[in-house]
Design a protein around this motif. Sequence first.
Motif, PDB file in Angstrom:
ATOM      1  N   LEU A 108       4.338   5.586   3.274  1.00 14.48           N
ATOM      2  CA  LEU A 108       3.576   6.778   3.643  1.00 14.48           C
ATOM      3  C   LEU A 108       4.220   7.997   2.995  1.00 14.48           C
ATOM      4  O   LEU A 108       5.403   8.260   3.195  1.00 14.48           O
ATOM      5  N   ALA A 109       3.433   8.734   2.225  1.00 17.75           N
ATOM      6  CA  ALA A 109       3.910   9.972   1.605  1.00 17.75           C
ATOM      7  C   ALA A 109       3.485  11.154   2.464  1.00 17.75           C
ATOM      8  O   ALA A 109       2.301  11.338   2.749  1.00 17.75           O
ATOM      9  N   VAL A 155       0.831  -1.204   0.000  1.00 16.65           N
ATOM     10  CA  VAL A 155       0.000   0.000   0.000  1.00 16.65           C
ATOM     11  C   VAL A 155       0.868   1.258   0.000  1.00 16.65           C
ATOM     12  O   VAL A 155       1.889   1.313   0.679  1.00 16.65           O
ATOM     13  N   ILE A 156       0.443   2.251  -0.780  1.00  8.87           N
ATOM     14  CA  ILE A 156       0.979   3.612  -0.685  1.00  8.87           C
ATOM     15  C   ILE A 156      -0.133   4.489  -0.128  1.00  8.87           C
ATOM     16  O   ILE A 156      -1.269   4.429  -0.603  1.00  8.87           O
ATOM     17  N   VAL A 157       0.168   5.298   0.878  1.00 14.56           N
ATOM     18  CA  VAL A 157      -0.822   6.193   1.480  1.00 14.56           C
ATOM     19  C   VAL A 157      -0.422   7.637   1.207  1.00 14.56           C
ATOM     20  O   VAL A 157       0.689   8.061   1.544  1.00 14.56           O
ATOM     21  N   ALA A 160       6.497   1.852   8.810  1.00 11.86           N
ATOM     22  CA  ALA A 160       6.223   2.192   7.412  1.00 11.86           C
ATOM     23  C   ALA A 160       7.431   2.863   6.773  1.00 11.86           C
ATOM     24  O   ALA A 160       8.209   3.551   7.450  1.00 11.86           O
ATOM     25  N   ARG A 161       7.585   2.663   5.494  1.00  8.56           N
ATOM     26  CA  ARG A 161       8.553   3.462   4.744  1.00  8.56           C
ATOM     27  C   ARG A 161       7.997   4.878   4.631  1.00  8.56           C
ATOM     28  O   ARG A 161       6.783   5.082   4.603  1.00  8.56           O
ATOM     29  N   LEU A 162       8.890   5.873   4.519  1.00  5.88           N
ATOM     30  CA  LEU A 162       8.465   7.267   4.462  1.00  5.88           C
ATOM     31  C   LEU A 162       9.030   7.951   3.228  1.00  5.88           C
ATOM     32  O   LEU A 162      10.242   7.959   3.008  1.00  5.88           O
ATOM     33  N   PHE A 163       8.141   8.524   2.440  1.00  2.77           N
ATOM     34  CA  PHE A 163       8.524   9.462   1.382  1.00  2.77           C
ATOM     35  C   PHE A 163       8.197  10.837   1.961  1.00  2.77           C
ATOM     36  O   PHE A 163       7.030  11.207   2.065  1.00  2.77           O
TER      37      PHE A 163
END
Length: 206
Positions: free
Chosen positions: A119-120, A81-83, A149-152
Amino acid sequence: MALLLVLPAGVRAEVRLLAFGDSLVQGYGLPQGEGFVPQLEARLRDGGHEVSVINAGVSGDTSAGGLSRIGWSLAEDVDAVIVVLGGNDLLRGLDPGDTRENIGGILEEIRARGLPVLLAGMQAPGNYGAAYKEAFDGLYPALAEANGARLFPSFMAPLMGDPEAPDLAAARALLQPDGVHPNAEGVARIVEAMLPQVEAMLAEVE
């Protein structure tokens, strides 16, 4: 006797990536094929990834709206998932504490299903005041760390060029006339910047 159908060794089913967010995900104002979802899917496929990116963007959605629909959105049987949420909370000047609670709930729902997530973040403009900006900007890294979560860090930052010397004139040229949503070239810049993070996430499920 039932027949069991299996994929050949080394071959797996197509990965399903859910892009969950607001109009920035939905592709507001852009022709078909030029929004965030189709551009991201095209770049991933060009890179050899067997992936389908599902557009779960709802124009105008707030973090509260996202929280209300994340459960059934995940029923799509997705792998990652991308949020991308919070932009409309900003436009409405909503309490960053509420935004943090809502996005936290979304990430907890995703984590409960054992899915990798990217997570953007969003960044508040200075006109909301220093305290608001600090609270809003800080909620994304805090939530990413708390939920694994990974963070952008900033969805819109790739439009600004060098973060040490942002080019506002160049950024405006990458926006639609509303001054809020990226145009097709702007989306391409965002996808290019986010691609390494997305590929790293997909490596967990491919």
